[in-house]
Design a protein around this motif. Structure first.
Motif, PDB file in Angstrom:
ATOM      1  N   ALA A 116       0.818  -1.215   0.000  1.00 53.01           N
ATOM      2  CA  ALA A 116       0.000   0.000   0.000  1.00 53.01           C
ATOM      3  C   ALA A 116       0.850   1.263   0.000  1.00 53.01           C
ATOM      4  O   ALA A 116       0.318   2.379   0.044  1.00 53.01           O
ATOM      5  N   GLY A 117       2.190   1.080  -0.021  1.00 51.91           N
ATOM      6  CA  GLY A 117       3.087   2.237  -0.061  1.00 51.91           C
ATOM      7  C   GLY A 117       3.320   2.874   1.286  1.00 51.91           C
ATOM      8  O   GLY A 117       3.813   4.014   1.356  1.00 51.91           O
ATOM      9  N   ILE A 118       3.012   2.154   2.360  1.00 54.69           N
ATOM     10  CA  ILE A 118       3.242   2.673   3.708  1.00 54.69           C
ATOM     11  C   ILE A 118       4.611   2.196   4.168  1.00 54.69           C
ATOM     12  O   ILE A 118       4.876   0.994   4.229  1.00 54.69           O
ATOM     13  N   ASN A 119       5.478   3.116   4.497  1.00 53.64           N
ATOM     14  CA  ASN A 119       6.874   2.797   4.803  1.00 53.64           C
ATOM     15  C   ASN A 119       7.059   2.681   6.310  1.00 53.64           C
ATOM     16  O   ASN A 119       7.307   3.675   6.998  1.00 53.64           O
ATOM     17  N   LYS A 120       6.930   1.438   6.808  1.00 54.81           N
ATOM     18  CA  LYS A 120       7.136   1.183   8.236  1.00 54.81           C
ATOM     19  C   LYS A 120       7.829  -0.167   8.419  1.00 54.81           C
ATOM     20  O   LYS A 120       7.616  -1.097   7.640  1.00 54.81           O
TER      21      LYS A 120
END
Length: 643
Positions: free
Chosen positions: A185-189
């Motif tokens: 989803a393109g969430i950088n964690k």
């Protein structure tokens, strides 16, 4: 048409909510070939009831009694008056010899309570489990288990009504899946930073369908790693592989067409239940020995031990594990039935309801065959080899084809094990040793068993047998032997075992059982009233063999007269311990052999000779190393000296 061709036609009709409820034209009404039982009512053995100068009553029924004479003289008069409590009954002497006379009650005897108070009963012990494995402990274990969470996720994804909140909470519990979902989803964690709200955001960005698809692909790629994260057990790995290979190959031949994904999940849960038991009983290392061989893993004796030690058995634990997964729960009913086919002595917990339909029965029979195949292949059990091949004869395979079939399956097992990096290599075996019931029972020494077995050998002709028993466990233990015995002739037929006390809804429809040659209905005296009319229809129209059992102590002829009238001509008595000491001794011998892998030393035979104890009482006492604790019988208010 061959058997396989016939079963292939069933594939369109294996939906339980549709095909099983179709109106089907019933076949011809069943008519008894000849009467196995001439009595109008059940004969109950009673403790001697003195009747003044006449003698002592030794058995009673609704219609009469048998009196042991006080003196051997011939009695010239035909009528006598007998008093039972406050009731007087006019009776007719219908026969007599030097020792006994047969009495007919001219007005009948409808006081079941009187007979019940005087009845001879085997002693049934009461046991409390050593400890209790609480359901919260099971749920806590499941919650921490990555594989259980993965199965929950699969069930949620496959549900037609996926709960999005539950889906998100499960994604975050499956190792490495949450980071992958969030990254897509393109969430950088990082993995340590991810929280439930991040998964929530990913679902919103990707859409639920995309998240479900991605999750299934992840599980497909990582299932083996997640499943094997726990402790390794080479036996369990071999068992899973043997059962999977045989199930996949047998499934199309027995009308099971739903795919084997859910079956694989159910098989995996089986061993998680074992892990839960072992984890909860670390202080009792001997329990691990229950699961060190195929026969023990699937033995009813192991289930009995589990109930004594922790208050619930493996199947109960596995049911808790899958009860939130509806699709698996439907199959689990078939899994329970498979265990009853393997061990008719096994009893399901009374509160569990089991649904019966073509799909479950098809799944149950194939699963039963996989249990037998595992014992035959892994343990090289000659009797299991014979039973497995004999059951497959129902498919029309000849001996040569059967040997080739088994060899092909074993080759596939070894290939699969090699692909998984396992060094285990199993060998096919063509040799088998059939089971002979007459030798097992030493029947020539016991004429009562000869009379009992004779009609069972003629079931191809007479089609119906109703077994009246006193000891539930031992009767169904022996029934399992009968179904597998070459000299009885039922060993090559497809069969199923149905627990009448556990039936859920209105499912006893004769067409449901159309592809079985034998249907065993356990404990018909415990069938719910709402099922009785459906059972009558099954009895009247089923074209195969019906074997029905009931407990004589239920006094069926008094309390369920309609069904008793239907069944009475087909009733045969399981040999009573009170008829012959040799019969009781044979049960002690069989019980000693059955429990020997679970106890140290020999069965203390003299301990159980003062009374007639049930099989369950004896094995419970031996496992717990205790004396029988018997529930006291109520004192009889009747004065037996009045007559």
């Amino acid at each position: 048409m061959g058997f396989f061709d016939f079963l292939s036609l069933m594939n369109k009709d294996d939906q339980p909510n549709k095909s099983d409820t179709k109106a089907v034209e019933p076949p011809q009404l069943f008519q008894p070939h000849y009467s196995l039982n001439k009595r109008e009512s059940i004969r109950y053995l009673v403790h001697g009831i003195p009747r003044n100068k006449v003698g002592t009553i030794v058995n009673m029924s609704r219609g009469g009694c048998m009196i042991k004479k006080a003196v051997p003289d011939q009695i010239d008069y035909m009528h006598i008056i007998l008093r039972f409590g406050i009731m007087k009954t006019t009776a007719l002497i219908v026969w007599q010899d030097e020792d006994f006379m047969g009495i007919q009650f001219l007005g009948g005897h409808n006081d079941s309570g009187y007979i019940s108070r005087h009845m001879k009963r085997i002693k049934e012990g009461k046991f409390s489990p050593v400890k209790s494995l609480h359901v919260d402990t099971i749920i806590a274990f499941i919650a921490k288990d990555p594989f259980s969470n993965m199965l929950n996720l699969i069930a949620e994804i496959e549900s037609p009504n996926t709960n999005i909140n539950r889906l998100k909470s499960l994604i975050i519990k499956v190792p490495e899946l949450a980071p992958e979902t969030v990254a897509k989803a393109g969430i950088n964690k990082t993995e340590d930073e991810i929280e439930l709200r991040d998964v929530d955001q990913a679902v919103k960005l990707l859409g639920m369908d995309a998240v479900k698809k991605n999750s299934l692909e992840f599980i497909k790629l990582n299932r083996e790693k997640i499943e094997s994260a726990g402790p390794k057990n080479s036996l369990h790995e071999s068992l899973k592989t043997v059962k999977k290979v045989f199930f996949d190959i047998l499934a199309p031949y027995f009308g099971y067409t739903r795919g084997t994904g859910l079956v694989d999940n159910l098989a995996a849960i089986e061993y998680k239940g074992i892990d839960i038991i072992i984890a909860d009983t670390e202080e009792t290392p001997k329990i691990k020995e229950f699961y060190n061989s195929t026969p023990k893993i699937y033995s009813e004796m192991t289930r009995f031990c589990e109930r004594l030690l922790i208050g619930r058995d493996l199947l109960n634990i596995n049911r808790i594990n899958i009860r939130i997964r509806k699709t698996l729960l439907e199959l689990f009913d078939g899994y329970l039935l498979a265990h009853m086919m393997l061990n008719p002595i096994y009893s399901i917990d009374s509160y569990v309801e089991v649904s019966i339909n073509k799909l479950n029965l098809s799944f149950a029979y194939i699963t039963y065959l996989t249990f037998i195949s595992a014992q035959a292949i892994i343990e090289k059990d000659a009797t299991a080899v014979a039973v497995f091949k004999e059951r497959l004869q129902a498919t029309g395979m000849d001996s040569s084809t059967l040997n080739s079939f088994v060899s092909m399956c074993v080759s596939e097992v070894n290939r699969t094990l090699a692909d998984l990096g396992r060094s285990t290599k199993l060998q096919s075996t063509a040799s088998g040793k059939g089971f002979n019931f007459s030798d097992y029972m030493s029947i020539r020494e016991m004429p009562q068993y000869e009379r009992f077995i004779k009609p069972l050998k003629e079931l191809d002709i007479i089609k119906r047998a109703v077994i009246a028993y006193e000891d539930e466990a031992y009767t169904h233990f022996i029934l399992g032997k009968i179904l597998a015995a070459e000299d009885i002739g039922l060993n090559t037929k497809m069969f199923c075992v149905i627990p009448c006390e556990n039936l859920s809804t209105d499912e006893i429809i004769y067409d449901t059982f159309s592809f079985f040659g034998i249907v065993v209905l356990k404990n018909i005296d415990q069938i719910a009233k709402r099922h009785q009319k459906l059972f009558i229809k099954l009895w009247n129209h089923f074209e195969g063999i019906l074997i029905v059992t009931f407990n004589k102590y239920s006094m069926y002829d008094f309390h369920c007269a309609e069904l008793y009238t239907l069944l009475k001509e087909s009733i045969i008595d399981f040999p009573s311990y009170f008829d012959s000491e040799r019969i009781y001794d044979k049960m002690l011998e069989h019980t000693a052999a059955y429990i020997s892998p679970y106890v140290e030393g020999q069965l203390n035979i003299p301990k159980y000779k003062t009374e007639k104890y049930s099989m369950n009482t004896i094995r419970g006492c031996e496992l717990l190393n205790t004396d029988p604790v018997i529930e006291e019988e109520k004192e009889d208010e009747d004065n037996p000296l009045v007559g």
